[in-house]
Design a protein around this motif. Structure first.
Motif, PDB file in Angstrom:
ATOM      1  N   GLN A   1       1.126  -0.946  -0.144  1.00  0.00           N
ATOM      2  CA  GLN A   1      -0.057  -0.182   0.019  1.00  0.00           C
ATOM      3  C   GLN A   1       0.775   1.278  -0.022  1.00  0.00           C
ATOM      4  N   ARG A   2       1.639   1.365   0.471  1.00  0.00           N
ATOM      5  CA  ARG A   2       3.098   2.521   0.814  1.00  0.00           C
ATOM      6  C   ARG A   2       3.658   2.317  -0.677  1.00  0.00           C
ATOM      7  N   LEU A   3       4.095   2.115  -1.346  1.00  0.00           N
ATOM      8  CA  LEU A   3       4.678   1.908  -2.950  1.00  0.00           C
ATOM      9  C   LEU A   3       3.153   2.075  -3.156  1.00  0.00           C
ATOM     10  N   HIS A   4       2.502   1.799  -3.707  1.00  0.00           N
ATOM     11  CA  HIS A   4       1.020   2.055  -4.391  1.00  0.00           C
ATOM     12  C   HIS A   4       0.821   3.710  -3.975  1.00  0.00           C
ATOM     13  N   SER A   5       1.125   4.467  -3.350  1.00  0.00           N
ATOM     14  CA  SER A   5       0.970   5.681  -2.880  1.00  0.00           C
ATOM     15  C   SER A   5       1.547   6.218  -3.049  1.00  0.00           C
ATOM     16  N   ALA A   6       2.833   5.797  -2.898  1.00  0.00           N
ATOM     17  CA  ALA A   6       4.334   6.259  -3.401  1.00  0.00           C
ATOM     18  C   ALA A   6       4.064   6.497  -4.976  1.00  0.00           C
ATOM     19  N   ILE A   7       4.430   5.487  -5.504  1.00  0.00           N
ATOM     20  CA  ILE A   7       3.880   5.390  -7.516  1.00  0.00           C
ATOM     21  C   ILE A   7       2.588   6.492  -7.664  1.00  0.00           C
ATOM     22  N   LEU A   8       1.492   6.400  -6.947  1.00  0.00           N
ATOM     23  CA  LEU A   8       0.404   7.675  -7.408  1.00  0.00           C
ATOM     24  C   LEU A   8       1.401   8.704  -7.497  1.00  0.00           C
ATOM     25  N   ARG A   9       2.017   9.366  -6.856  1.00  0.00           N
ATOM     26  CA  ARG A   9       2.538  10.863  -6.819  1.00  0.00           C
ATOM     27  C   ARG A   9       3.478  10.812  -7.712  1.00  0.00           C
ATOM     28  N   LEU A  10       4.216   9.959  -8.373  1.00  0.00           N
ATOM     29  CA  LEU A  10       4.676   9.550  -9.512  1.00  0.00           C
ATOM     30  C   LEU A  10       4.025  11.264 -10.764  1.00  0.00           C
ATOM     31  N   SER A  11       4.119  12.004 -11.294  1.00  0.00           N
ATOM     32  CA  SER A  11       3.371  11.781 -12.625  1.00  0.00           C
ATOM     33  C   SER A  11       3.068  11.021 -13.324  1.00  0.00           C
ATOM     34  N   GLU A  12       2.453  11.067 -14.557  1.00  0.00           N
ATOM     35  CA  GLU A  12       2.352  10.151 -15.646  1.00  0.00           C
ATOM     36  C   GLU A  12       4.058   9.879 -16.475  1.00  0.00           C
ATOM     37  N   ARG A  13       4.804  11.068 -16.527  1.00  0.00           N
ATOM     38  CA  ARG A  13       6.231  11.108 -17.751  1.00  0.00           C
ATOM     39  C   ARG A  13       7.169  10.258 -16.469  1.00  0.00           C
ATOM     40  N   GLN A  14       6.572  10.720 -15.320  1.00  0.00           N
ATOM     41  CA  GLN A  14       7.715  10.153 -14.382  1.00  0.00           C
ATOM     42  C   GLN A  14       7.962   8.600 -14.217  1.00  0.00           C
ATOM     43  N   ARG A  15       6.722   7.386 -14.397  1.00  0.00           N
ATOM     44  CA  ARG A  15       5.981   6.568 -14.259  1.00  0.00           C
ATOM     45  C   ARG A  15       6.250   5.980 -15.389  1.00  0.00           C
ATOM     46  N   GLU A  16       5.987   6.421 -16.465  1.00  0.00           N
ATOM     47  CA  GLU A  16       6.673   6.326 -17.579  1.00  0.00           C
ATOM     48  C   GLU A  16       8.508   5.601 -17.583  1.00  0.00           C
ATOM     49  N   ALA A  17       9.069   6.752 -17.318  1.00  0.00           N
ATOM     50  CA  ALA A  17      10.551   6.976 -17.789  1.00  0.00           C
ATOM     51  C   ALA A  17      11.074   5.670 -16.931  1.00  0.00           C
ATOM     52  N   VAL A  18      10.298   5.954 -15.307  1.00  0.00           N
ATOM     53  CA  VAL A  18      10.956   4.949 -14.481  1.00  0.00           C
ATOM     54  C   VAL A  18      10.755   3.400 -15.274  1.00  0.00           C
ATOM     55  N   TYR A  19       9.453   3.159 -15.931  1.00  0.00           N
ATOM     56  CA  TYR A  19       8.967   1.693 -15.796  1.00  0.00           C
ATOM     57  C   TYR A  19       9.827   1.118 -17.463  1.00  0.00           C
ATOM     58  N   LEU A  20       9.871   2.180 -18.522  1.00  0.00           N
ATOM     59  CA  LEU A  20      10.513   2.506 -19.655  1.00  0.00           C
ATOM     60  C   LEU A  20      12.874   1.914 -19.162  1.00  0.00           C
ATOM     61  N   ARG A  21      13.002   2.771 -18.003  1.00  0.00           N
ATOM     62  CA  ARG A  21      14.360   2.410 -17.647  1.00  0.00           C
ATOM     63  C   ARG A  21      14.811   0.848 -16.739  1.00  0.00           C
ATOM     64  N   TYR A  22      13.445   0.537 -16.026  1.00  0.00           N
ATOM     65  CA  TYR A  22      14.044  -0.043 -15.381  1.00  0.00           C
ATOM     66  C   TYR A  22      13.388  -1.638 -15.509  1.00  0.00           C
ATOM     67  N   PHE A  23      12.112  -1.841 -16.054  1.00  0.00           N
ATOM     68  CA  PHE A  23      11.855  -3.349 -16.651  1.00  0.00           C
ATOM     69  C   PHE A  23      11.577  -2.942 -18.218  1.00  0.00           C
ATOM     70  N   ALA A  24      11.323  -2.278 -18.915  1.00  0.00           N
ATOM     71  CA  ALA A  24      11.463  -2.849 -20.032  1.00  0.00           C
ATOM     72  C   ALA A  24      13.602  -2.591 -20.724  1.00  0.00           C
ATOM     73  N   ASP A  25      14.315  -1.496 -19.746  1.00  0.00           N
ATOM     74  CA  ASP A  25      15.175  -2.238 -19.786  1.00  0.00           C
ATOM     75  C   ASP A  25      15.834  -1.256 -21.214  1.00  0.00           C
ATOM     76  N   LEU A  26      15.754   0.103 -21.467  1.00  0.00           N
ATOM     77  CA  LEU A  26      15.606   0.651 -22.479  1.00  0.00           C
ATOM     78  C   LEU A  26      16.674   1.648 -21.807  1.00  0.00           C
ATOM     79  N   SER A  27      17.935   1.988 -22.622  1.00  0.00           N
ATOM     80  CA  SER A  27      18.910   2.677 -22.430  1.00  0.00           C
ATOM     81  C   SER A  27      18.163   4.305 -21.862  1.00  0.00           C
TER      82      SER A  27
END
Length: 190
Positions: free
Chosen positions: A125-151
């Protein structure tokens, strides 16, 4: 032929030379990543699957005239992102990415691994709450960097921003996530 040891350049040469098995291998290699990335935009599995098929069909049809500059994965993510936004925009008659799903960021990943290690429902729940505090652009950038492994350079091109902006988005996102998680843990231990 075993395609596993081939570089993207070698694989693309085979695909552009009409090797259907090499093309099938690229689908097997990247389609699951594309599907997970699609879940960041929408939960509509049918739409995601349709867009993946359309992107691959378009790639096959244009294979002779397409030059892949960096990597097949980057090319596919770029084409997929453009098409899913266009498709969802058409379906929802909106052009923004307000529908970037924070819940999908909690899939089998490093973040979920942290949650399981702590073994607490509150942590989720804390992590979900923290992720909700990120902007859409931040969420997308984090996903692309750490989960899609793009440079960072690939993310910058994909999102249409500078590399410096990518660094800033990711740095601020990680700082915020870390701050929320650390503060919550300190608060609970008091």
């Amino acid at each position: 032929m075993n395609y596993e040891g081939l570089s993207d350049g070698q694989l693309w040469m085979l695909i552009s030379a009409d090797d259907r098995k090499a093309f099938g291998y690229s689908f097997k290699l990247y389609s699951k990543d594309l599907f997970r990335y699609g879940r960041k935009f929408t939960e509509a599995k049918e739409v995601i699957e349709d867009v993946i098929q359309d992107v691959y069909l378009d790639l096959w049809n244009k294979r002779k005239g397409t030059q892949i500059q960096q990597s097949i994965k980057f090319y596919l993510f770029t084409a997929f992102r453009r098409e899913i936004i266009k498709r969802l925009s058409k379906l929802r008659k909106q052009e923004s990415m307000d529908y970037f799903s924070p819940e999908a960021l909690l899939e089998a990943s490093y973040l979920e691994g942290l949650i399981k290690q702590q073994g607490e429902r509150e942590s989720n729940q804390r992590l979900h709450s923290a992720i909700l505090r990120l902007s859409e652009r931040q969420r997308e950038a984090v996903y692309l960097r750490y989960f899609a492994d793009l440079s960072n350079q690939e993310i910058a091109k994909l999102m249409g921003i500078s590399v410096e902006s990518v660094y800033n988005l990711i740095f601020k996102s990680i700082k915020l996530l870390k701050g929320v998680m650390v503060n919550d843990v300190q608060y609970q231990s008091k």
